[in-house]
Write a protein that holds these residues in place. Structure first.
Motif: not given
Length: 315
Positions: A138-155, A198-206
């Motif tokens: 709808x035209x809104x420009x949302x500022x990006x604040x990238x972060x990784x949703x997934x960062x882990x060591x082995x269980x 690492x994975x699940x890259x996020x451009x921005x999230x609330x």
């Protein structure tokens, strides 16, 4: 210290699961830096022209199917000398966009409002690398604040293969928007080598990630990995340039609150020398208790406290 590169490819990813039996793709020394590229999304998420699809993404789709429902993760990376009981310190040095697009979707029976929407709703979102914005339909420009949703060591070995969807004590799908470049994540190590993925890259999230997705996208992260023998952790924690942060994950948000708050009280008491009752009071006066996400099976809570308040007891 050495610098390493690990790019997402059919040979370097695991899709949908963590497992202590996964062999390392790369082994580095403590203190080394590794730049890791990631990809996100199944075939249904890929847009057409004019967007650019990294060749690794369709190649991964052709070679793999998810072992369990979950994310495409790059790794694991082993750290020499890492042993169970130690802590992996992940210094997030840099995060860059890997795609010029992202996507967001919601669906019936998913998210924080599983009964409110009858149809799948999908959006491809153009990402502007120079202006660091995402343009919504709808035209809104949302500022990006990238972060990784997934960062882990082995269980732990005894846990077997686990879906990457719920966050756990080994980290995983933390979905914590505070973990941007310049922050440090601490993960309790469960097996030799640590085995960081690492994975699940996020451009921005609330906070909350209420519809079940952020702007899902591919990212390139640079991480400096250290071993901490002077720390003992049961749950992940983090530090931003200004705050300390404790985290907890459980199906019950009330239980998340209890775990994360107790961890913050312990942290304050250990660093300052004040009593736990005094630390509890400080949390009530100055700490912020936030809902990380509510949509991944195990919900998340993080408690944040300004580091300037961690003053030694001078009585």
């Amino acid at each position: 210290m050495a610098q390493h590169q690990l790019d997402a490819s059919p040979e370097t990813i695991h899709w949908g699961y963590f497992d202590a039996k996964l062999p390392p793709i790369l082994t580095i020394d403590p203190g080394d830096t590794v730049t890791i590229s990631t990809v996100s999304g199944g075939p249904e998420a890929m847009p057409g022209a004019p967007f650019v699809i990294p060749p690794a993404l369709p190649a991964i789709h052709a070679a793999h199917k998810p072992k369990l429902p979950g994310h495409i993760c790059t790794g694991p990376v082993a750290v020499r000398g890492a042993r169970a009981g130690q802590v992996l310190e992940v210094r997030i040095k840099d995060i860059e966009l890997h795609y010029d697009w992202g996507f967001t979707f919601s669906a019936p029976l998913k998210g924080a409002l599983p009964d409110d929407f009858d149809d799948i709703h999908f959006m491809n979102i153009p990402l502007d690398r120079e202006r660091m914005t995402g343009r919504l339909p709808w035209g809104l420009e949302l500022p990006l604040k990238p972060f990784f949703g997934v960062m882990a060591v082995a269980p732990p070995v005894a846990w077997g293969a686990l879906s990457t969807l719920p966050p756990r004590r080994n980290g995983g799908n933390l979905d914590n928007k505070e973990l941007v470049a310049g922050t440090t994540l601490y993960l309790p190590i469960h097996v030799d080598g640590a085995l960081f993925s690492v994975g699940d890259g996020h451009g921005v999230q609330g906070d909350g990630e209420v519809c079940v997705t952020a702007i899902e996208t591919g990212l390139i992260g640079t991480f400096e990995l250290h071993l901490r023998e002077d720390m003992q952790l049961t749950w992940p924690m983090a530090e931003t340039p200004t705050h300390v942060m404790t985290m907890a994950f459980d199906p019950d948000l009330d239980d998340c609150v209890v775990i994360a708050l107790r961890s913050m009280i312990d942290l304050i008491s250990n660093r300052t020398g004040i009593t736990k009752a005094e630390a509890y009071a400080l949390c009530s006066l100055a700490a912020d208790l936030r809902i990380t996400q509510v949509v991944n099976g195990n919900k998340g809570v993080h408690v944040m406290l300004d580091k300037s308040l961690l003053q030694k007891d001078r009585r």
